[in-house]
Scaffold this active site. Structure first.
Site, PDB file in Angstrom:
ATOM      1  N   VAL A   1     -38.075 -11.854  12.472  1.00 57.83           N
ATOM      2  CA  VAL A   1     -38.269 -11.866  14.045  1.00 57.83           C
ATOM      3  C   VAL A   1     -37.589 -10.503  14.527  1.00 57.83           C
ATOM      4  O   VAL A   1     -36.441 -10.139  14.012  1.00 57.83           O
ATOM      5  CB  VAL A   1     -37.559 -13.010  14.354  1.00 57.83           C
ATOM      6  CG1 VAL A   1     -37.217 -13.060  16.019  1.00 57.83           C
ATOM      7  CG2 VAL A   1     -37.991 -14.374  13.799  1.00 57.83           C
TER       8      VAL A   1
ATOM      9  N   ARG B   1     -19.446 -14.446   3.451  1.00 60.72           N
ATOM     10  CA  ARG B   1     -19.037 -15.625   4.438  1.00 60.72           C
ATOM     11  C   ARG B   1     -19.047 -14.907   5.886  1.00 60.72           C
ATOM     12  O   ARG B   1     -18.091 -13.956   6.074  1.00 60.72           O
ATOM     13  CB  ARG B   1     -17.446 -16.316   4.389  1.00 60.72           C
ATOM     14  CG  ARG B   1     -17.823 -17.324   2.923  1.00 60.72           C
ATOM     15  CD  ARG B   1     -16.586 -17.784   2.392  1.00 60.72           C
ATOM     16  NE  ARG B   1     -16.009 -16.685   1.642  1.00 60.72           N
ATOM     17  CZ  ARG B   1     -15.147 -17.117   0.650  1.00 60.72           C
ATOM     18  NH1 ARG B   1     -14.686 -18.150   0.447  1.00 60.72           N
ATOM     19  NH2 ARG B   1     -14.697 -15.996  -0.277  1.00 60.72           N
TER      20      ARG B   1
ATOM     21  N   CYS C   1     -30.138 -14.710 -22.374  1.00 67.37           N
ATOM     22  CA  CYS C   1     -30.754 -13.549 -22.685  1.00 67.37           C
ATOM     23  C   CYS C   1     -31.437 -12.814 -21.058  1.00 67.37           C
ATOM     24  O   CYS C   1     -31.867 -11.801 -21.297  1.00 67.37           O
ATOM     25  CB  CYS C   1     -31.876 -13.598 -23.614  1.00 67.37           C
ATOM     26  SG  CYS C   1     -33.539 -14.234 -22.788  1.00 67.37           S
TER      27      CYS C   1
ATOM     28  N   HIS D   1     -17.920 -29.954  -0.355  1.00 65.74           N
ATOM     29  CA  HIS D   1     -16.443 -29.887   0.089  1.00 65.74           C
ATOM     30  C   HIS D   1     -15.932 -31.538   0.548  1.00 65.74           C
ATOM     31  O   HIS D   1     -17.040 -32.051   1.160  1.00 65.74           O
ATOM     32  CB  HIS D   1     -16.182 -28.905   1.075  1.00 65.74           C
ATOM     33  CG  HIS D   1     -15.959 -27.694   0.349  1.00 65.74           C
ATOM     34  ND1 HIS D   1     -15.044 -27.239  -0.529  1.00 65.74           N
ATOM     35  CD2 HIS D   1     -16.888 -26.627   0.533  1.00 65.74           C
ATOM     36  CE1 HIS D   1     -15.239 -25.990  -0.931  1.00 65.74           C
ATOM     37  NE2 HIS D   1     -16.187 -25.276  -0.199  1.00 65.74           N
TER      38      HIS D   1
ATOM     39  N   ILE E   1     -22.074 -19.900  10.976  1.00 63.47           N
ATOM     40  CA  ILE E   1     -22.174 -21.445   9.749  1.00 63.47           C
ATOM     41  C   ILE E   1     -21.843 -20.717   8.426  1.00 63.47           C
ATOM     42  O   ILE E   1     -22.653 -20.179   7.541  1.00 63.47           O
ATOM     43  CB  ILE E   1     -23.603 -21.983  10.067  1.00 63.47           C
ATOM     44  CG1 ILE E   1     -24.240 -22.284  11.521  1.00 63.47           C
ATOM     45  CG2 ILE E   1     -23.557 -23.094   9.197  1.00 63.47           C
ATOM     46  CD1 ILE E   1     -23.194 -22.910  12.110  1.00 63.47           C
TER      47      ILE E   1
HETATM   48  C1  FAD Z   1     -18.939 -16.597  -1.197  1.00 60.17           C
HETATM   49  C2  FAD Z   1     -19.444 -17.786  -0.640  1.00 60.17           C
HETATM   50  C3  FAD Z   1     -18.892 -19.327  -1.203  1.00 60.17           C
HETATM   51  C4  FAD Z   1     -19.316 -20.431  -0.354  1.00 60.17           C
HETATM   52  N1  FAD Z   1     -19.070 -21.582  -0.908  1.00 60.17           N
HETATM   53  C5  FAD Z   1     -19.442 -22.754  -0.497  1.00 60.17           C
HETATM   54  C6  FAD Z   1     -19.321 -23.890  -0.947  1.00 60.17           C
HETATM   55  O1  FAD Z   1     -18.853 -24.195  -1.873  1.00 60.17           O
HETATM   56  N2  FAD Z   1     -19.581 -25.126  -0.344  1.00 60.17           N
HETATM   57  C7  FAD Z   1     -20.123 -24.946   0.946  1.00 60.17           C
HETATM   58  O2  FAD Z   1     -20.604 -26.070   1.630  1.00 60.17           O
HETATM   59  N3  FAD Z   1     -20.721 -23.845   1.653  1.00 60.17           N
HETATM   60  C8  FAD Z   1     -20.225 -22.796   0.823  1.00 60.17           C
HETATM   61  N4  FAD Z   1     -20.323 -21.629   1.434  1.00 60.17           N
HETATM   62  C9  FAD Z   1     -21.160 -21.390   2.851  1.00 60.17           C
HETATM   63  C10 FAD Z   1     -22.598 -21.529   2.739  1.00 60.17           C
HETATM   64  O3  FAD Z   1     -23.102 -20.909   1.837  1.00 60.17           O
HETATM   65  C11 FAD Z   1     -23.303 -20.966   3.956  1.00 60.17           C
HETATM   66  O4  FAD Z   1     -22.523 -21.544   5.082  1.00 60.17           O
HETATM   67  C12 FAD Z   1     -24.774 -21.355   4.045  1.00 60.17           C
HETATM   68  O5  FAD Z   1     -25.403 -20.937   2.937  1.00 60.17           O
HETATM   69  C13 FAD Z   1     -25.381 -20.696   5.505  1.00 60.17           C
HETATM   70  O6  FAD Z   1     -26.673 -21.239   5.505  1.00 60.17           O
HETATM   71  P1  FAD Z   1     -27.470 -20.440   6.514  1.00 60.17           P
HETATM   72  O7  FAD Z   1     -28.710 -21.213   6.442  1.00 60.17           O
HETATM   73  O8  FAD Z   1     -26.803 -20.503   7.896  1.00 60.17           O
HETATM   74  O9  FAD Z   1     -27.669 -19.167   6.166  1.00 60.17           O
HETATM   75  P2  FAD Z   1     -28.587 -18.134   5.156  1.00 60.17           P
HETATM   76  O10 FAD Z   1     -28.548 -18.990   3.909  1.00 60.17           O
HETATM   77  O11 FAD Z   1     -28.043 -16.761   5.161  1.00 60.17           O
HETATM   78  O12 FAD Z   1     -29.945 -18.260   5.781  1.00 60.17           O
HETATM   79  C14 FAD Z   1     -30.293 -17.456   6.864  1.00 60.17           C
HETATM   80  C15 FAD Z   1     -31.787 -17.062   6.744  1.00 60.17           C
HETATM   81  O13 FAD Z   1     -32.116 -16.427   7.800  1.00 60.17           O
HETATM   82  C16 FAD Z   1     -32.985 -15.488   7.407  1.00 60.17           C
HETATM   83  N5  FAD Z   1     -33.247 -14.435   8.684  1.00 60.17           N
HETATM   84  C17 FAD Z   1     -32.145 -13.682   9.036  1.00 60.17           C
HETATM   85  N6  FAD Z   1     -32.517 -12.919  10.082  1.00 60.17           N
HETATM   86  C18 FAD Z   1     -33.707 -13.108  10.239  1.00 60.17           C
HETATM   87  C19 FAD Z   1     -34.881 -12.702  11.066  1.00 60.17           C
HETATM   88  N7  FAD Z   1     -34.725 -11.671  11.974  1.00 60.17           N
HETATM   89  N8  FAD Z   1     -35.892 -13.204  11.074  1.00 60.17           N
HETATM   90  C20 FAD Z   1     -36.432 -14.149  10.050  1.00 60.17           C
HETATM   91  N9  FAD Z   1     -35.570 -14.585   9.190  1.00 60.17           N
HETATM   92  C21 FAD Z   1     -34.235 -14.106   9.241  1.00 60.17           C
HETATM   93  C22 FAD Z   1     -32.328 -14.873   6.220  1.00 60.17           C
HETATM   94  O14 FAD Z   1     -33.227 -13.842   5.571  1.00 60.17           O
HETATM   95  C23 FAD Z   1     -32.038 -16.018   5.390  1.00 60.17           C
HETATM   96  O15 FAD Z   1     -32.725 -16.714   4.597  1.00 60.17           O
HETATM   97  C24 FAD Z   1     -20.048 -20.411   0.885  1.00 60.17           C
HETATM   98  C25 FAD Z   1     -20.504 -19.084   1.443  1.00 60.17           C
HETATM   99  C26 FAD Z   1     -20.034 -18.025   0.602  1.00 60.17           C
HETATM  100  C27 FAD Z   1     -20.821 -16.483   1.146  1.00 60.17           C
END
Ligand code: FAD
Length: 485
Positions: free
Chosen positions: A172, A311, A443, A51, A342
């Site tokens: 965790v 999100r 496929c 973005h 986030i």
């Molecule tokens: C529909 C959609 C479209 C989006 N489009 C964009 C885009 O185009 N550009 C952009 O910049 N952003 C975009 N985003 C935002 C982006 O995808 C997220 O902000 C980002 O992936 C968040 O990353 P994260 O590492 O915080 O979370 P996640 O990817 O959810 O990672 C969190 C991790 O923590 C692990 N976890 C959770 N609880 C525990 C526990 N108790 N013990 C151990 N592990 C645990 C989970 O298994 C997971 O692997 C979009 C999001 C969505 C949903």
């Protein structure tokens, strides 16, 4: 009990970026992930847009990190050897209200430091992309597209190369503080660590509470997508987004992927279920109708498959307003960094957020620099991206480059082998798919999935019954149907 200096919870894009930034220092770094690979949460369920940063309120962490993350990404993509295209973006409008909103967010973007945005007429739009819908548009040159899965894998592999340890299948479930250390309990074992960094995505509020911070109010906005074949992809060179709504949110857009497909979506509706990635006929119909307004080649024969992401946003329970990303390191909870809410644009912001999180630790501890830190990550050499000369040389060097395992995506046995021996030690079928694109074509694995399973057995010397598809308990085979004579 295994001991660490820093334990990161969650291996999505944010946790992997934090691990990579931590690995610039001489620290014992662990990453606890409940699933069997990185990017199993929303980091693989999104549009993959880099973005530009024009819809976020000036002065917020979202605005600051989006603009910073956008500007540095050419260099990041080069270091990590991940596909990235600075395509630009068309934000298209149909009505006077659309024009007002586009102009409002153009002004906000300029305040945030986004460069080069300009309004274009229908004729100019046709020159940029003749297949984009809309009567007028804003052209945003700094927007780009990346593969969020490859990016997350690359961040993690680079962190691992520089010393971070990834611990999969470790959910965790509890945490206790004892003087100078934290004991983190997972379903399988207990770890000791001096620092804890919460990167648990949708589950960050619970981890926040375990760390002693509030369980912040959050809620989910689910969005569904469908993917179009590369045959449609050749018609679309630039992401086409509708005018933002009054709050800066975007509905269904059409976005080319770095591999040449097209993503249509996401829509947006409230959900409370953090595991609900189901796709529905009702939403598919809406996506088709809205997607057609963005892109004129939305033929049903191009549809490959659907997916959904959520999100997960922090909000103010008094007003209902959606809040900024939260990054805090409170002295009341020593040696912790807490990241909550986030949501989008978390992919774009991952490294800027990671630098800010790691700075909290560095300011308190002044750890020694890791002199051996290597920012470059080689990755898998892709046959489909080689020139004819390179292909010949690759086959001469390694005969496995001469055997195609996935016909749709032209993935060779050599690439599958490199993926099986990945630096993170991920051994699932989807782990191989996400590293090579095998099974992602027309496929959908009908031809190559059994071949990949067989290669995992051969390369790792495991029994067929021990190969998992993607999750703990998700076995490819239950046992033999009949014994060999
Ligand atoms: C529909 C959609 C479209 C989006 N489009 C964009 C885009 O185009 N550009 C952009 O910049 N952003 C975009 N985003 C935002 C982006 O995808 C997220 O902000 C980002 O992936 C968040 O990353 P994260 O590492 O915080 O979370 P996640 O990817 O959810 O990672 C969190 C991790 O923590 C692990 N976890 C959770 N609880 C525990 C526990 N108790 N013990 C151990 N592990 C645990 C989970 O298994 C997971 O692997 C979009 C999001 C969505 C949903």
């Amino acid at each position: 009990m295994r001991e660490y200096d820093v334990m990161v919870i969650g291996a999505g894009v944010v946790g992997c970026a934090v691990a990579r930034e931590l690995s610039r220092y001489r620290l014992r770094i662990g990453v606890l992930e409940k699933e069997l690979d990185v990017a199993c949460g929303n980091s693989s369920r999104n549009t993959g847009m880099l973005h530009a940063g024009f819809t976020y309120k000036p002065g917020t962490l979202k605005a600051e990190c989006a603009v910073e993350g956008n500007q540095e990404f050419d260099q990041v993509a080069k270091e990590l050897n991940v596909p990235f295209k600075r395509t630009g973006k068309l934000v298209v409008g149909f009505t006077d209200h659309d024009r007002e909103n586009i102009l409002k967010f153009k002004a906000i973007g300029e305040q945030n430091g986004v460069k080069g945005m300009r309004m274009v007429t229908k004729e100019e739009m046709a020159a940029i992309d003749p297949h984009a819908g809309g009567e007028f548009a804003m052209y945003v040159p700094s927007s780009g597209i990346l593969d969020p899965m490859q990016y997350t894998i690359a961040l993690a592999e680079n962190a691992a190369m520089n010393g971070a340890q990834f611990l999969f299948g470790q959910k965790v479930v509890g945490m206790e503080r004892e003087e100078e250390t934290y004991r983190i309990r997972t379903e399988k074992e207990t770890f000791s660590t001096r620092w804890v960094i919460n990167c648990a995505g949708m589950y960050a509020p619970e981890i926040s509470e375990m760390m002693g911070y509030p369980n912040y109010p959050t809620k989910g906005f689910k969005g569904e997508y469908f993917i179009l074949d590369k045959k449609a992809g050749k018609y679309l060179g630039i992401p086409v987004y509708p005018a933002p709504n009054d709050n800066g949110g975007f509905m269904t857009h059409a976005t080319p992927t770095v591999d040449g497909n097209v993503l249509v979506g996401p829509d947006s509706y409230v959900t409370e279920d953090r595991e609900d990635y189901a796709v529905t006929k009702e939403h598919l119909d809406g996506l088709i109708a809205d997607g057609r307004k963005m892109f004129d080649h939305m033929e049903p024969q191009y549809f490959i498959r659907n997916f959904a992401g959520i999100r997960w946003k922090r909000y103010d329970p008094e007003t209902g307003a959606i809040l900024d990303f939260l990054l805090e390191a409170d002295d009341g909870h020593p040696r912790t960094v807490n990241l909550v809410g986030i949501e989008s644009p978390g992919i774009t912001c991952a490294l800027p957020l990671a630098r800010r999180a790691v700075k909290k630790l560095v300011e308190k501890e002044q750890p020694e620099a890791n002199e051996a830190f290597q920012p470059n990550r080689p990755g898998i050499r892709r046959f489909s991206e080689m020139t004819e000369e390179e292909k010949k040389a690759a086959i001469q060097e390694d005969r496995d480059y001469g055997e195609i395992v996935c016909r749709c995506e032209t993935v060779t046995r050599a690439e599958i082998r490199q993926a099986i021996h990945n630096p993170l030690g991920v051994h699932t079928v989807t782990g191989i798919k996400n590293r090579t694109r095998a099974t992602m074509g027309r496929c959908q694995g009908g031809y190559c999935e059994t071949r990949i399973t067989h290669m995992i057995e051969e390369e790792l010397g495991v029994a067929p019954e021990d190969v998992r598809y993607s999750k703990e308990g998700g076995y490819m085979f239950m046992g033999k149907v009949r014994e060999e004579q």
